[in-house]
Each structure stands twice: as structure tokens, then as C-alpha cells.
Design a protein around this motif. Structure first.
Motif, PDB file in Angstrom:
ATOM      1  N   CYS A 108       2.113  11.743  -6.763  1.00 52.17           N
ATOM      2  CA  CYS A 108       2.676  12.369  -5.511  1.00 52.17           C
ATOM      3  C   CYS A 108       3.264  11.191  -4.685  1.00 52.17           C
ATOM      4  N   ALA A 109       2.693  10.001  -4.546  1.00 54.61           N
ATOM      5  CA  ALA A 109       3.487   8.943  -4.021  1.00 54.61           C
ATOM      6  C   ALA A 109       4.822   8.771  -4.596  1.00 54.61           C
ATOM      7  N   ALA A 110       4.963   8.774  -5.769  1.00 51.36           N
ATOM      8  CA  ALA A 110       6.432   8.765  -6.398  1.00 51.36           C
ATOM      9  C   ALA A 110       7.237   9.568  -5.905  1.00 51.36           C
ATOM     10  N   ALA A 111       6.882  11.034  -6.166  1.00 50.51           N
ATOM     11  CA  ALA A 111       7.628  11.903  -5.601  1.00 50.51           C
ATOM     12  C   ALA A 111       8.159  11.720  -3.963  1.00 50.51           C
ATOM     13  N   ILE A 112       6.999  11.448  -3.256  1.00 48.56           N
ATOM     14  CA  ILE A 112       7.606  11.356  -1.853  1.00 48.56           C
ATOM     15  C   ILE A 112       8.402   9.849  -1.802  1.00 48.56           C
ATOM     16  N   THR A 113       8.065   9.096  -2.297  1.00 47.01           N
ATOM     17  CA  THR A 113       9.180   8.009  -2.113  1.00 47.01           C
ATOM     18  C   THR A 113      10.577   8.341  -2.457  1.00 47.01           C
ATOM     19  N   GLY A 124       7.059   2.279   2.519  1.00 47.80           N
ATOM     20  CA  GLY A 124       6.564   0.946   1.935  1.00 47.80           C
ATOM     21  C   GLY A 124       5.210   1.470   1.401  1.00 47.80           C
ATOM     22  N   LEU A 125       4.317   0.429   0.446  1.00 43.57           N
ATOM     23  CA  LEU A 125       3.297   0.933  -0.304  1.00 43.57           C
ATOM     24  C   LEU A 125       2.154  -0.156  -0.028  1.00 43.57           C
ATOM     25  N   VAL A 126       1.078   0.456   0.282  1.00 46.24           N
ATOM     26  CA  VAL A 126      -0.009  -0.600   0.461  1.00 46.24           C
ATOM     27  C   VAL A 126      -1.097   0.067  -0.647  1.00 46.24           C
ATOM     28  N   THR A 127      -1.740  -0.891  -1.488  1.00 51.62           N
ATOM     29  CA  THR A 127      -2.942  -0.429  -2.434  1.00 51.62           C
ATOM     30  C   THR A 127      -3.978  -1.382  -1.829  1.00 51.62           C
ATOM     31  N   PHE A 128      -5.640  -0.652  -1.946  1.00 48.26           N
ATOM     32  CA  PHE A 128      -6.357  -1.250  -1.598  1.00 48.26           C
ATOM     33  C   PHE A 128      -7.691  -0.581  -2.098  1.00 48.26           C
ATOM     34  N   ALA A 129      -8.714  -1.432  -2.035  1.00 46.31           N
ATOM     35  CA  ALA A 129     -10.127  -0.957  -2.243  1.00 46.31           C
ATOM     36  C   ALA A 129     -10.969  -1.488  -1.348  1.00 46.31           C
ATOM     37  N   ASP A 130     -11.718  -2.522  -1.280  1.00 47.07           N
ATOM     38  CA  ASP A 130     -12.350  -2.831  -0.343  1.00 47.07           C
ATOM     39  C   ASP A 130     -11.542  -3.837   0.730  1.00 47.07           C
ATOM     40  N   GLN A 131     -10.322  -4.038   0.394  1.00 52.37           N
ATOM     41  CA  GLN A 131      -9.265  -4.655   1.192  1.00 52.37           C
ATOM     42  C   GLN A 131      -7.844  -4.573   0.434  1.00 52.37           C
ATOM     43  N   ILE A 132      -6.777  -4.996   1.448  1.00 48.03           N
ATOM     44  CA  ILE A 132      -5.626  -4.781   0.935  1.00 48.03           C
ATOM     45  C   ILE A 132      -5.391  -5.626   0.054  1.00 48.03           C
ATOM     46  N   GLU A 133      -4.826  -5.032  -1.192  1.00 45.19           N
ATOM     47  CA  GLU A 133      -4.498  -5.707  -2.467  1.00 45.19           C
ATOM     48  C   GLU A 133      -2.906  -6.074  -2.576  1.00 45.19           C
ATOM     49  N   LEU A 134      -2.284  -5.092  -2.187  1.00 43.12           N
ATOM     50  CA  LEU A 134      -0.718  -5.288  -2.478  1.00 43.12           C
ATOM     51  C   LEU A 134      -0.203  -4.325  -0.877  1.00 43.12           C
ATOM     52  N   GLN A 135       0.850  -5.132  -0.456  1.00 44.96           N
ATOM     53  CA  GLN A 135       1.754  -4.441   0.510  1.00 44.96           C
ATOM     54  C   GLN A 135       3.181  -5.012   0.569  1.00 44.96           C
ATOM     55  N   THR A 136       3.754  -3.932   0.291  1.00 46.13           N
ATOM     56  CA  THR A 136       5.337  -4.131   0.198  1.00 46.13           C
ATOM     57  C   THR A 136       5.961  -3.958   1.279  1.00 46.13           C
ATOM     58  N   SER A 142      17.917   2.220  -2.706  1.00 51.83           N
ATOM     59  CA  SER A 142      17.532   2.499  -4.057  1.00 51.83           C
ATOM     60  C   SER A 142      16.847   1.400  -5.143  1.00 51.83           C
ATOM     61  N   THR A 143      17.125   0.234  -4.764  1.00 52.72           N
ATOM     62  CA  THR A 143      16.428  -1.031  -5.455  1.00 52.72           C
ATOM     63  C   THR A 143      15.087  -1.127  -4.995  1.00 52.72           C
ATOM     64  N   HIS A 144      14.731  -0.800  -3.732  1.00 51.41           N
ATOM     65  CA  HIS A 144      13.282  -0.777  -3.233  1.00 51.41           C
ATOM     66  C   HIS A 144      12.691   0.391  -3.977  1.00 51.41           C
ATOM     67  N   ARG A 145      13.118   1.470  -3.961  1.00 49.58           N
ATOM     68  CA  ARG A 145      12.600   2.648  -4.644  1.00 49.58           C
ATOM     69  C   ARG A 145      12.079   2.496  -5.856  1.00 49.58           C
ATOM     70  N   HIS A 146      13.139   1.837  -6.625  1.00 52.73           N
ATOM     71  CA  HIS A 146      12.771   1.399  -8.306  1.00 52.73           C
ATOM     72  C   HIS A 146      11.436   0.270  -8.098  1.00 52.73           C
ATOM     73  N   THR A 147      11.682  -0.312  -7.144  1.00 51.34           N
ATOM     74  CA  THR A 147      10.485  -1.538  -7.143  1.00 51.34           C
ATOM     75  C   THR A 147       9.152  -0.789  -6.897  1.00 51.34           C
ATOM     76  N   LEU A 148       9.235   0.045  -6.110  1.00 48.82           N
ATOM     77  CA  LEU A 148       8.099   1.033  -5.613  1.00 48.82           C
ATOM     78  C   LEU A 148       7.554   1.641  -7.049  1.00 48.82           C
ATOM     79  N   THR A 151       6.035  -0.375  -9.403  1.00 51.61           N
ATOM     80  CA  THR A 151       4.562  -0.920  -9.030  1.00 51.61           C
ATOM     81  C   THR A 151       3.627   0.212  -9.174  1.00 51.61           C
ATOM     82  N   LEU A 152       3.824   1.433  -8.710  1.00 50.66           N
ATOM     83  CA  LEU A 152       3.021   2.480  -8.987  1.00 50.66           C
ATOM     84  C   LEU A 152       2.588   2.655 -10.554  1.00 50.66           C
ATOM     85  N   GLN A 153       3.637   2.404 -11.249  1.00 46.92           N
ATOM     86  CA  GLN A 153       3.169   2.585 -12.709  1.00 46.92           C
ATOM     87  C   GLN A 153       2.414   1.670 -13.146  1.00 46.92           C
ATOM     88  N   GLN A 154       2.369   0.303 -12.643  1.00 51.31           N
ATOM     89  CA  GLN A 154       1.603  -0.643 -12.892  1.00 51.31           C
ATOM     90  C   GLN A 154       0.119  -0.569 -12.457  1.00 51.31           C
TER      91      GLN A 154
END
Length: 304
Positions: A108-113, A124-136, A142-148, A151-154
Motif C-alpha cells: 500500500c505504501a509503495a502504491a501511494i508513493t 517521505g517515509l518513517v519506519t518505527f517500532a518502539d522508536q523511529i528507526e528510519l526517517q527519509t 523520481s529518484t527519491h521514489r526509487h529510493t523509497l 527501502t520498503l523492499q528492504q
């Protein structure tokens, strides 16, 4: 090994217009109305002329009809700034690799991106659990989209690490960090370890709205087991994915109480979202992600 991100499943969303319903700030011309009025785009309204200001934007036709001085006001159409908040806590890896809640959220995040970048909107993308792990950064290239997307794949390829979840803390932190009104899209199962944590998460969502952000919550669950507790009538060993704590029981012994508690929480979550004017989208991971996302976008497009 996680299944690769299906980019072909994402591309159909490139042609959808994800029109923001509230006024948003920005500087790049796009598809979204800004709360600021400029003089370079679509006409909005008239206002009385103030003596001493430039006569450049006087409406001479109105002057001829009314013998009064009015200035034309315009609305800029600017880009949307979207922050995708992705819960990557252990519970998001349920029920099994390749069919877990995280994979659903990532697609879903990839589609919206993709669809937002197609409209020149910044994401921009933020991943988190008990704290922020990644914040782009929040960008529209288009280059940024590719990077996102990479990152989602990872995220799908990462092993599960036992840790707690603190949705409330992260949302409060994000609410303080975002300087401009934005669209905040949260992908989470919103599962806490008690009533207090759930109440705090709801308060954090209200904080985002207080900061004038538009908020969209995709509440992702495996409804058959997590909501309905639909397990065969035999003994099971249930394990907490965050703490490793285990409990052995027969599902029929607690099914009705469990269902009642889950219904109460889901109803309160939906009610609070309605009160805060947050778009609440309940998601069942057993449904195709594109079906869920299309249904929401069609519904959103009908709201004026």
C-alpha cells in the motif's frame, strides 16, 4: 527470503489522483489548494481594495458595474507533502512470512508513493517500532521514489527482532517534527499491551489533528485470527511476538471474551477517528491490497 516487491501491482496507481481534502502548504505547483493566496493561478474571490496597495490586480469590470474597487484573489495549487508512517514492530510480521501485515502495508505504501510522485507531490517515509528507526527526507523526484521503494523492499527482507511497540511516542514525535500541514498516512495494527497504551495511541492521533495535519489510518489486521479468534478447537501454544511470553490454552475457552474486547477496541478506535476527522480504513490482510486501496480512493474521490 521475502517475496520481492511486486512493482507491476503498484504501477496501476500511477494514474489516480490523490486529491487532498484539506488545504495544504507547499511551493511546487501541483493539484492541491493552498491556504495562501497568490496572483499566478486560479481565481478564488474578490476583496475590497485597500488604499495605497498596488492596483495591478484591480478588477476593472467590477469597478465599471459597481463603482467600487475590488482586488482579485487567487488560490495557488501546490504540492502535497505526505509522510508515510510504517509500523515495523514484530506483530506486523504476523501471521506468516509472505502473508503478513507488513507486506500488506509495504505494498500500500509503495502504491501511494507511486501515485503521489506521479502528481509531483512530496513523499517521505518513517519506519518505527518502539522508536523511529528510519526517517527519509520528503521529496517529489523520481529518484527519491526509487529510493523509497528500495527501502520498503528492504523492510520485507529484515529478520524479525523482538522489541516492544510504542505507537503513541512515535506519533507525538512526528507531530512535533512536521513543520507544515501535511497528509500523514499511518500503517499499523495499533496493538498495545493494555488499555493504557491504546488510550495513549488515540491521544497521539488527536495530536496530529491538532497540528492541522490530515491523517489517514490503515488499521491492518488478520481478521480471521486476530479479530474473530477463529482457531480450531484444540490446544494451542500462543506466543507474544514482542516479549516471547507463551500461554497454552484452548481457543474456545476465551473466544467470546476475546471477541468482545476486540470489538470494543475497534469500535472505540473507529469512533475516535470519526470525532477527530481522521480517515479510518479497516484492513483485512486476506483481501488483495489493491482492492482495499482502490475502494478507499474511489470513496475519497467522491468526498467534496
Amino acid at each position: 527470503m521475502a517475496q520481492p516487491l511486486d512493482l507491476a501491482a503498484v504501477r496501476p496507481f500511477e494514474n489516480l489522483e490523490f486529491l487532498a481534502r484539506q488545504l495544504v502548504e507547499g511551493f511546487i505547483t501541483g493539484l492541491h489548494q493552498s491556504p495562501y493566496h497568490g496572483f499566478s493561478v486560479e481565481f478564488s474571490e474578490h476583496r475590497l481594495y485597500n488604499p495605497g496597495e498596488s492596483t495591478r490586480h484591480l478588477d476593472w469590470k467590477v469597478l465599471a458595474r459597481t463603482d467600487k474597487l475590488f482586488v482579485k484573489r487567487y488560490e495557488e495549487e501546490t504540492n502535497l507533502r505526505c509522510h508515510l508512517l510504517l509500523d515495523v514492530s514484530p506483530s506486523m510480521y504476523y501471521p506468516e512470512p509472505g502473508h503478513d501485515k507488513l507486506r500488506f502495508a509495504v505494498l500500500c505504501a509503495a502504491a501511494i508513493t507511486t501515485l503521489l510522485q506521479k502528481q509531483r507531490d512530496a513523499v517521505g517515509l518513517v519506519t518505527f517500532a518502539d522508536q523511529i528507526e528510519l526517517q527519509t527526507p520528503v521529496r517529489s523526484t523520481s529518484t527519491h521514489r526509487h529510493t523509497l521503494l528500495l527501502t520498503l523492499q528492504q523492510q520485507l527482507e529484515r529478520p524479525v527482532v523482538r522489541r516492544s511497540t510504542d505507537v503513541a511516542k512515535v506519533i507525538h514525535q512526528i507531530a512535533q517534527q512536521i513543520p507544515k500541514r501535511s497528509l500523514v498516512v499511518l500503517f499499523s495494527d495499533m496493538l498495545g499491551r493494555g488499555r493504557e497504551e491504546q488510550t495513549e495511541a488515540l491521544a497521539a492521533l488527536q495530536h496530529l489533528r491538532h497540528q492541522q495535519h490530515e491523517v489517514l489510518l490503515f488499521h491492518i489486521m488478520d481478521r480471521t485470527t486476530e479479530a474473530d479468534f477463529d482457531f480450531a478447537d484444540r490446544p494451542y501454544l500462543f506466543e507474544d511476538m514482542e516479549t516471547g511470553e507463551q500461554v497454552k490454552l484452548q481457543p474456545s475457552q476465551v473466544r467470546e471474551q476475546y471477541r468482545a474486547a476486540m470489538r470494543q477496541y475497534e469500535q472505540e478506535l473507529a469512533l475516535r477517528c470519526g470525532q477527530y476527522k481522521i480517515d479510518f480504513v479497516p484492513v483485512d490482510t486476506r483481501e488483495p491490497f489493491d482492492k482495499v486501496l482502490y475502494a478507499y480512493l474511489v470513496k475519497r474521490g467522491k468526498v467534496k
